[in-house]
Scaffold this motif. Structure first.
Motif, PDB file in Angstrom:
ATOM      1  N   LEU A 146       0.840  -1.199   0.000  1.00 29.30           N
ATOM      2  CA  LEU A 146       0.000   0.000   0.000  1.00 29.30           C
ATOM      3  C   LEU A 146       0.878   1.253   0.000  1.00 29.30           C
ATOM      4  CD1 LEU A 146      -2.815  -0.991   2.530  1.00 29.30           C
ATOM      5  CD2 LEU A 146      -3.046  -0.727   0.047  1.00 29.30           C
ATOM      6  N   GLN A 150       1.141   4.095  -2.964  1.00 28.95           N
ATOM      7  CA  GLN A 150       0.969   5.524  -2.692  1.00 28.95           C
ATOM      8  C   GLN A 150       2.178   6.315  -3.187  1.00 28.95           C
ATOM      9  OE1 GLN A 150      -1.072   6.507   1.237  1.00 28.95           O
ATOM     10  NE2 GLN A 150      -0.555   4.343   1.523  1.00 28.95           N
ATOM     11  N   ARG A 157      -5.071   7.528   0.220  1.00 30.42           N
ATOM     12  CA  ARG A 157      -5.957   7.267   1.353  1.00 30.42           C
ATOM     13  C   ARG A 157      -6.746   8.536   1.627  1.00 30.42           C
ATOM     14  NH1 ARG A 157      -8.474   3.123   3.894  1.00 30.42           N
ATOM     15  NH2 ARG A 157      -9.034   3.749   5.985  1.00 30.42           N
ATOM     16  N   TRP A 166      -9.882   3.925   0.290  1.00 29.35           N
ATOM     17  CA  TRP A 166      -8.797   4.012  -0.678  1.00 29.35           C
ATOM     18  C   TRP A 166      -9.327   4.513  -2.006  1.00 29.35           C
ATOM     19  CZ3 TRP A 166      -4.066   3.677   1.093  1.00 29.35           C
ATOM     20  CH2 TRP A 166      -3.849   2.980   2.274  1.00 29.35           C
TER      21      TRP A 166
END
Length: 170
Positions: A146, A150, A157, A166
């Motif tokens: 994750l 990002q 987020r 998300w």
């Protein structure tokens, strides 16, 4: 280089150029290291720390993984040097241009692709829910991926851990 130890973690200070002193087995060269070979961890404690943290999944794949990840992210192949002070891995800190999101998604791991597909259907999913629904990935592995998604600008987020979701950036 100094190593700092806390009660639960080992911290390595990062510099533009840094070296963790180590030696190659007798008769080895950088070329031997870059070719297929049997792995002999010089420092089993450091190797085991990285293994338990999920940063490595098997002995002997580190150099291959460094080169592959650099290429996949558009960076130049690092230079490997061995001298009397140890093994050096020299990275050139040049940031590649990101041509398109499509090009970036072609360089994702299978786990990262699976996470994105899962989040398209379940944007409110937690790390635990993702790891429970996808095969062969731990909660720590989900956390790492994750974060990676990002960093490369494919995932954002929105909101907090409990009430957030998300957003996949196309």
């Amino acid at each position: 280089m100094p190593l700092f130890q806390g009660t639960n973690a080992v911290f390595l200070p990062l510099f533009q150029d840094f070296n963790i002193s180590s030696v190659l087995p007798d008769g080895w060269t950088v070329e031997t290291l870059l070719s297929s070979h049997i792995s002999f961890p010089y420092n089993p404690d450091i190797a085991n720390t990285f293994f338990r943290s999920g940063e490595i999944e098997a002995w002997g794949r580190g150099i291959e993984r460094i080169i592959t990840d650099c290429k996949n992210d558009g960076f130049s192949t690092p230079e490997f040097r061995y001298d009397t002070s140890g093994i050096w891995t020299i990275f050139k800190f040049e940031y590649p241009e990101r041509a398109t999101t499509q090009k970036t998604t072609q360089n994702l791991t299978e786990q990262q692709q699976a996470i994105l597909l899962f989040l398209k259907e379940h944007p409110e999913a937690t790390r635990k829910e993702i790891s429970n629904n996808l095969p062969n990935i731990t909660e720590d592995g989900v956390k790492y991926n994750l974060s990676r998604l990002q960093e490369i600008g494919l995932l954002k987020r929105i909101g907090g851990r409990k009430q957030g979701y998300w957003e996949i950036i196309e």
